[in-house]
Design a protein around this motif. Structure first.
Motif, PDB file in Angstrom:
ATOM      1  N   GLY A  19       0.811  -1.204   0.000  1.00  0.00           N
ATOM      2  CA  GLY A  19       0.000   0.000   0.000  1.00  0.00           C
ATOM      3  C   GLY A  19       0.848   1.260   0.000  1.00  0.00           C
ATOM      4  O   GLY A  19       2.048   1.231   0.297  1.00  0.00           O
ATOM      5  N   ALA A  20       0.225   2.389  -0.327  1.00  0.00           N
ATOM      6  CA  ALA A  20       0.932   3.670  -0.371  1.00  0.00           C
ATOM      7  C   ALA A  20       1.471   4.022   1.012  1.00  0.00           C
ATOM      8  O   ALA A  20       0.755   3.956   2.015  1.00  0.00           O
ATOM      9  CB  ALA A  20      -0.006   4.765  -0.871  1.00  0.00           C
ATOM     10  N   GLY A  21       2.752   4.375   1.077  1.00  0.00           N
ATOM     11  CA  GLY A  21       3.367   4.783   2.332  1.00  0.00           C
ATOM     12  C   GLY A  21       3.653   3.648   3.295  1.00  0.00           C
ATOM     13  O   GLY A  21       4.010   3.877   4.448  1.00  0.00           O
ATOM     14  N   VAL A  22       3.475   2.397   2.837  1.00  0.00           N
ATOM     15  CA  VAL A  22       3.702   1.230   3.694  1.00  0.00           C
ATOM     16  C   VAL A  22       5.001   0.551   3.295  1.00  0.00           C
ATOM     17  O   VAL A  22       5.273   0.358   2.110  1.00  0.00           O
ATOM     18  CB  VAL A  22       2.531   0.228   3.579  1.00  0.00           C
ATOM     19  N   LYS A  23       5.807   0.189   4.266  1.00  0.00           N
ATOM     20  CA  LYS A  23       7.046  -0.516   3.983  1.00  0.00           C
ATOM     21  C   LYS A  23       6.790  -2.011   3.863  1.00  0.00           C
ATOM     22  O   LYS A  23       5.843  -2.551   4.421  1.00  0.00           O
ATOM     23  CB  LYS A  23       8.077  -0.248   5.082  1.00  0.00           C
ATOM     24  N   PHE A  24       7.673  -2.677   3.114  1.00  0.00           N
ATOM     25  CA  PHE A  24       7.580  -4.126   2.944  1.00  0.00           C
ATOM     26  C   PHE A  24       7.892  -4.797   4.276  1.00  0.00           C
ATOM     27  O   PHE A  24       8.989  -4.694   4.811  1.00  0.00           O
ATOM     28  CB  PHE A  24       8.550  -4.575   1.858  1.00  0.00           C
ATOM     29  N   THR A  25       6.886  -5.481   4.842  1.00  0.00           N
ATOM     30  CA  THR A  25       7.050  -6.169   6.117  1.00  0.00           C
ATOM     31  C   THR A  25       6.526  -7.593   5.983  1.00  0.00           C
ATOM     32  O   THR A  25       6.010  -7.992   4.941  1.00  0.00           O
ATOM     33  CB  THR A  25       6.260  -5.458   7.236  1.00  0.00           C
ATOM     34  N   ARG A  26       6.621  -8.352   7.066  1.00  0.00           N
ATOM     35  CA  ARG A  26       6.142  -9.726   7.039  1.00  0.00           C
ATOM     36  C   ARG A  26       4.613  -9.812   7.023  1.00  0.00           C
ATOM     37  O   ARG A  26       4.053 -10.895   7.026  1.00  0.00           O
ATOM     38  CB  ARG A  26       6.693 -10.499   8.225  1.00  0.00           C
ATOM     39  N   ALA A  27       3.935  -8.640   7.047  1.00  0.00           N
ATOM     40  CA  ALA A  27       2.488  -8.668   6.859  1.00  0.00           C
ATOM     41  C   ALA A  27       2.144  -9.057   5.431  1.00  0.00           C
ATOM     42  O   ALA A  27       1.009  -9.428   5.144  1.00  0.00           O
ATOM     43  CB  ALA A  27       1.882  -7.304   7.190  1.00  0.00           C
ATOM     44  N   LEU A  28       3.128  -8.978   4.527  1.00  0.00           N
ATOM     45  CA  LEU A  28       2.954  -9.424   3.146  1.00  0.00           C
ATOM     46  C   LEU A  28       3.539 -10.826   2.997  1.00  0.00           C
ATOM     47  O   LEU A  28       4.539 -11.168   3.630  1.00  0.00           O
ATOM     48  CB  LEU A  28       3.663  -8.480   2.177  1.00  0.00           C
ATOM     49  N   ALA A  29       2.930 -11.613   2.136  1.00  0.00           N
ATOM     50  CA  ALA A  29       3.447 -12.956   1.878  1.00  0.00           C
ATOM     51  C   ALA A  29       4.807 -12.871   1.200  1.00  0.00           C
ATOM     52  O   ALA A  29       5.033 -12.020   0.327  1.00  0.00           O
ATOM     53  CB  ALA A  29       2.473 -13.723   1.000  1.00  0.00           C
ATOM     54  N   VAL A  30       5.713 -13.746   1.604  1.00  0.00           N
ATOM     55  CA  VAL A  30       7.016 -13.858   0.964  1.00  0.00           C
ATOM     56  C   VAL A  30       7.085 -15.195   0.241  1.00  0.00           C
ATOM     57  O   VAL A  30       6.215 -16.056   0.398  1.00  0.00           O
ATOM     58  CB  VAL A  30       8.165 -13.727   1.989  1.00  0.00           C
ATOM     59  N   ARG A  31       8.141 -15.366  -0.556  1.00  0.00           N
ATOM     60  CA  ARG A  31       8.226 -16.585  -1.361  1.00  0.00           C
ATOM     61  C   ARG A  31       8.306 -17.835  -0.475  1.00  0.00           C
ATOM     62  O   ARG A  31       7.874 -18.920  -0.886  1.00  0.00           O
ATOM     63  CB  ARG A  31       9.437 -16.502  -2.299  1.00  0.00           C
ATOM     64  N   ALA A  32       8.836 -17.678   0.751  1.00  0.00           N
ATOM     65  CA  ALA A  32       8.913 -18.820   1.658  1.00  0.00           C
ATOM     66  C   ALA A  32       7.536 -19.291   2.108  1.00  0.00           C
ATOM     67  O   ALA A  32       7.402 -20.403   2.625  1.00  0.00           O
ATOM     68  CB  ALA A  32       9.774 -18.472   2.872  1.00  0.00           C
ATOM     69  N   ASN A  33       6.507 -18.449   1.922  1.00  0.00           N
ATOM     70  CA  ASN A  33       5.140 -18.875   2.224  1.00  0.00           C
ATOM     71  C   ASN A  33       4.629 -19.915   1.229  1.00  0.00           C
ATOM     72  O   ASN A  33       3.584 -20.525   1.441  1.00  0.00           O
ATOM     73  CB  ASN A  33       4.182 -17.683   2.203  1.00  0.00           C
ATOM     74  N   LEU A  34       5.372 -20.085   0.137  1.00  0.00           N
ATOM     75  CA  LEU A  34       4.942 -20.977  -0.941  1.00  0.00           C
ATOM     76  C   LEU A  34       5.867 -22.185  -1.025  1.00  0.00           C
ATOM     77  O   LEU A  34       7.086 -22.048  -1.196  1.00  0.00           O
ATOM     78  CB  LEU A  34       4.960 -20.221  -2.272  1.00  0.00           C
ATOM     79  N   GLN A  35       5.284 -23.376  -0.893  1.00  0.00           N
ATOM     80  CA  GLN A  35       6.004 -24.627  -1.111  1.00  0.00           C
ATOM     81  C   GLN A  35       5.262 -25.419  -2.177  1.00  0.00           C
ATOM     82  O   GLN A  35       4.150 -25.074  -2.578  1.00  0.00           O
ATOM     83  CB  GLN A  35       6.112 -25.434   0.188  1.00  0.00           C
ATOM     84  N   TRP A  36       5.899 -26.512  -2.622  1.00  0.00           N
ATOM     85  CA  TRP A  36       5.330 -27.286  -3.729  1.00  0.00           C
ATOM     86  C   TRP A  36       5.385 -28.766  -3.413  1.00  0.00           C
ATOM     87  O   TRP A  36       6.436 -29.273  -2.999  1.00  0.00           O
ATOM     88  CB  TRP A  36       6.106 -27.016  -5.021  1.00  0.00           C
ATOM     89  N   CYS A  37       4.259 -29.448  -3.591  1.00  0.00           N
ATOM     90  CA  CYS A  37       4.239 -30.909  -3.501  1.00  0.00           C
ATOM     91  C   CYS A  37       4.223 -31.437  -4.930  1.00  0.00           C
ATOM     92  O   CYS A  37       3.198 -31.349  -5.621  1.00  0.00           O
ATOM     93  CB  CYS A  37       3.025 -31.401  -2.723  1.00  0.00           C
ATOM     94  N   LEU A  38       5.364 -31.943  -5.369  1.00  0.00           N
ATOM     95  CA  LEU A  38       5.546 -32.398  -6.745  1.00  0.00           C
ATOM     96  C   LEU A  38       5.990 -33.862  -6.731  1.00  0.00           C
ATOM     97  O   LEU A  38       6.995 -34.204  -6.100  1.00  0.00           O
ATOM     98  CB  LEU A  38       6.586 -31.540  -7.459  1.00  0.00           C
TER      99      LEU A  38
END
Length: 280
Positions: free
Chosen positions: A58-77
């Motif tokens: 959002g405007a004026g908001v810094k990137f924090t852990r309130a946003l999903a990061v790539r580590a939030n995503l795993q794969w079952c393959l």
């Protein structure tokens, strides 16, 4: 004038138009990395009901852990869970493969104590090109992040540095909608329309109120009990039925509460079941 004016749910046609768009505006969707990030954003909202604020800055908001990061995503393959997915397996998925997305902290769960331990399962289907699995896999291949880097970069990003900006996404949405549904109708929609779409399609597919609240991550005792029992197979069955449902046949008014109204009812000592019974 007292009637609440709510945004309309997206339709499958609108969502598909967003996922194949190549427009140039606040974002240049002719650039592969930008297009991959934008489409992963749209597809993820479509199938998870996540809020824009969980994936975009959002405007004026810094990137924090309130946003999903790539580590939030795993794969079952091929039956094996990967934090760093092998590119060849992502390029050639098979039935039974799925992505595992752990929700970040949100306004409904600011410390990640509830939903953080209850992942979202996004299955691969060869007959569902708009599925989040496909677009998240394309993002992994186009803008790769490996090892510890996955804990530091946004889930949805075109450069592994900054998340997509909420303002850019809003302007891009209105640009594409102006072409697809006309400028007069574009204002009826926002990115929250994807969350409403998921709830509507689940309702049309026969999901219970508790199941809808579980998949859309609203906190009630009933929904938590249902959510805790959802394994990858049953989660996929609900989303598969929802993908084929006709949202146009569903009235938004028939959905469970989608806003702070639920919190107000809880403060008054009313459970969701009691509230629905009282309004029947």
């Amino acid at each position: 004038s007292l009637v609440v004016k709510r945004k309309q749910p997206f339709t499958k046609a609108i969502l598909h138009a967003l996922l194949i768009a190549t427009d140039k505006g606040s974002l240049d969707l002719t650039v592969p990395a930008v297009a991959a990030a934008f489409r992963a954003f749209v597809a993820t909202l479509r199938q998870t009901g996540m809020r824009k604020s969980e994936l975009a800055l959002g405007a004026g908001v810094k990137f924090t852990r309130a946003l999903a990061v790539r580590a939030n995503l795993q794969w079952c393959l091929r039956g094996i869970i990967y934090s760093d997915p092998p590119p060849d397996l992502l390029r050639h998925p098979r039935m039974g493969d799925y992505a595992i997305l752990v929700p970040p902290p949100s306004k409904a769960d600011p410390y990640g104590e509830v939903w953080g331990a209850l992942p979202i399962y996004l299955h691969y289907s060869p007959t569902e090109p708009d599925a989040a699995f496909n677009h998240l896999a394309t993002l992994e291949l186009t803008v790769p992040a490996v090892g510890q880097q996955r804990h530091m970069v946004p889930l949805i990003s075109a450069d592994n540095k900054q998340p997509l900006a909420a303002g850019q996404l809003d302007r891009m949405l209105q640009l594409i909608l102006g072409r697809v549904v006309g400028k007069a109708n574009a204002s009826k929609y926002s990115w929250h329309s994807a969350r409403i779409y998921l709830a509507c399609s689940l309702l049309a597919a026969g999901a219970s109120v508790a199941q809808i609240q579980a998949l859309c991550r609203w906190q009630t005792e009933d929904s938590l009990r249902v959510y805790a029992r959802l394994n990858p197979g049953s989660y996929n069955a609900l989303l598969t039925r929802a993908a084929s449902a006709d949202v146009l046949s569903v009235s938004v008014a028939s959905l469970p509460p989608l806003s702070s109204e639920l919190a107000i009812r809880q403060l008054l000592g009313l459970s969701l079941v009691d509230a629905l019974a009282a309004s029947a």
